[in-house]
Design a protein around this motif. Sequence first.
Motif, PDB file in Angstrom:
ATOM      1  N   ALA A  56       0.575  -1.075   0.178  1.00 55.35           N
ATOM      2  CA  ALA A  56      -0.120  -0.247   0.174  1.00 55.35           C
ATOM      3  C   ALA A  56       0.960   1.020  -0.167  1.00 55.35           C
ATOM      4  CB  ALA A  56      -1.246  -0.238   1.201  1.00 55.35           C
ATOM      5  N   CYS A  57       1.939   1.094   0.457  1.00 52.60           N
ATOM      6  CA  CYS A  57       2.567   2.185   0.592  1.00 52.60           C
ATOM      7  C   CYS A  57       3.967   2.961  -0.554  1.00 52.60           C
ATOM      8  CB  CYS A  57       4.207   2.209   1.699  1.00 52.60           C
ATOM      9  SG  CYS A  57       3.021   2.165   3.469  1.00 52.60           S
ATOM     10  N   ALA A  58       3.688   1.853  -1.427  1.00 55.35           N
ATOM     11  CA  ALA A  58       4.714   1.999  -2.224  1.00 55.35           C
ATOM     12  C   ALA A  58       3.608   2.595  -3.842  1.00 55.35           C
ATOM     13  CB  ALA A  58       4.909   1.217  -2.902  1.00 55.35           C
ATOM     14  N   ILE A  59       1.705   2.071  -3.077  1.00 55.71           N
ATOM     15  CA  ILE A  59       1.409   2.418  -4.809  1.00 55.71           C
ATOM     16  C   ILE A  59       1.106   4.105  -3.902  1.00 55.71           C
ATOM     17  CG2 ILE A  59      -1.291   1.771  -4.842  1.00 55.71           C
ATOM     18  CD1 ILE A  59       0.110  -0.784  -4.354  1.00 55.71           C
ATOM     19  N   SER A  60      -0.031   4.109  -2.899  1.00 53.02           N
ATOM     20  CA  SER A  60      -0.298   5.417  -2.227  1.00 53.02           C
ATOM     21  C   SER A  60       0.375   6.461  -1.133  1.00 53.02           C
ATOM     22  CB  SER A  60      -1.903   5.518  -2.314  1.00 53.02           C
ATOM     23  OG  SER A  60      -1.829   4.522  -1.114  1.00 53.02           O
ATOM     24  N   GLY A  61       1.022   5.560  -0.762  1.00 48.30           N
ATOM     25  CA  GLY A  61       1.213   5.944   1.062  1.00 48.30           C
ATOM     26  C   GLY A  61       1.266   5.412   2.110  1.00 48.30           C
ATOM     27  N   GLY A  62      -0.195   4.612   1.454  1.00 46.08           N
ATOM     28  CA  GLY A  62      -0.448   3.355   2.008  1.00 46.08           C
ATOM     29  C   GLY A  62      -1.221   4.110   3.853  1.00 46.08           C
TER      30      GLY A  62
END
Lengths: 390, 217
Positions: B116-122
């Motif tokens: 999630a973090c790499a996609i959007s900051g998660g």
Amino acid sequence: MSFSLPSPLESAPGARVRAVRDPFHGDLLEVSMGPHHPSTHGVFRMNVTLDGETVVKLKPVFGYLHRNHEKIGENASYLGSMPYTDRLDYLCSMTNNWAYALAVERLSGQTVPERAEYLRVILAELTRLLNHTCFAGFILQDCGASGTPLMYAFREREKILDLFESLSGSRMMCNFQRFGGCRADATPEWLEAARALVDGYGAFLDEFEELLTGNEILMARTQGVGRLPAKLAVGAGITGPMLRASGVGYDLRKVDGYGVYPRLDFRVPVGADGDTYDRYMVRVLEMRESIKILRQALGTLPGGPVMDPKARLRGFRAKPGEVYSRIEGPKGEIGFFLISDGGPNPYRYRVRPPSFINLTVLEDLCLGHSIADTVVILGSIDIVLGEVDR
Amino acid sequence: MRDPATPTAETPTSAERDELRRQGILLTSIEEIYNWGRSRSVWPLQFGLACCAIEMIAASMARFDIARFGSEVFRPSPRQADLLIVSGTVTKKMAPQVVRLWNQMPEPKFCFAMGACAISGGPFKQGYNVLKGIDRYIPVDIYIPGCPPRPEALLHALMQLQEKIRGQRLTGPSAPPHLQAGAACDCPVPAFGGHDLEPPKNPALWQPPVLVRKEGA
């Protein structure tokens, strides 16, 4: 030494080498290791100044994984911070959960049922097994044994993760402890599986130790490397297996006696030399003690609820006040400091991360050793960057 | 001969090809065998950022065994890698290094945004130091949701990537950019500005979503 170096903090990151001329000592090399380096256990950077291959100066640079944990914790509700604690030290989510739950419980004066206390001990010791097993795999990877020890370690890790997953629904980010107990009860089948795992773990450790403990290459790479004197360790606030490897028998499970640890019979292994080999050995011996604790806790697990029936999770507000609460995590003393102003979220939320504070002596350990040894020494500190940078 | 299942007058059907293979005749094209080869030797960069990196390591260990897909060769140098797995939270301090690593990788190269973090900051999206998705700076081929994604999810993404590679053309306008003369492959490396990273995004790759307000609403 009469030479001046530009501050490593001012130089741009990236793998690069710079010669610093000094008429007396010859050329010194400044090497920037990291933040992308296979041996830094994440995104950690060491600016190492070398005389030949010998380290004469080491400057750690961190913050590459600073994800604002404490600020987010001050804006989230008390319960909303629980999943974030999973991501502090992402190998040991269960102990992080416990440390945070304990802090909030002390702040609000909640009690925990007996069964939940036992369950917490079981899960914390399983986490310790998991962490120390992975540690042994990773440090051997740092020594150059790429593959085999880590494969063995992760094979066992998967078995423990299966237990965590069937109990909490998630492999790594368990989010399991609550204020006043645990989120779910362990079924009899789960306990049976946990007993089977604990019974088989000793045999695995025997096999693992036969491969590693007497291994000549491991001994050559780690004995006498990165010696940490007990005085420096105590002065720098080092905790956990790293402190005990230096010969200081300080274990919060004995000192504080939180949970049901005072009822359980176990010993605290202590090292003699404080070198990297001792730090490895202490962890292996701790795993043996963890197996003993697990046997006792699984054998005497009482019945009853796992959640205080009076506990209120939604809309939870703590009484105004402040609390510092700590437990013995696998890496050392993990503590949470909370100030409450009576609102739905803490006024101040501070984490005392063990691996960050253990990292402060890195330069003292590395000076005078070769650059290849810094990798092994860093591995023996056992850091997780999620916790160091928060 | 893109899709053997839809025959034209010249190309044999897959049933015909199977029949030929039984007779000991292998019918293929340069494009097909080239894509077959490189889709099964995708070497990832040995590069971990945060929690997801542990699951990436788990995927390369015995239980999940990424070697079944030919991707067990984690390269420490970007010069030898084909696949960048952005496994974890990209902070603003780390983002320039990630982009620089991407630029140092030779074409053809691919990128996974793992977690999630790499996609959007998660979960850390509200953090002042967290990049809200690595796709603002580098082109992402496959997004793997999860916090962290299970190793099986990473393997699934790898299979999807193999599927994508097998569908790539060697020539013509639909060939990937590295096979087209004059195509820009490098991404600008962001730097620390007064308030944020400069530039805050690569406009060729990422634009903020356009919000359209309904009439009279």
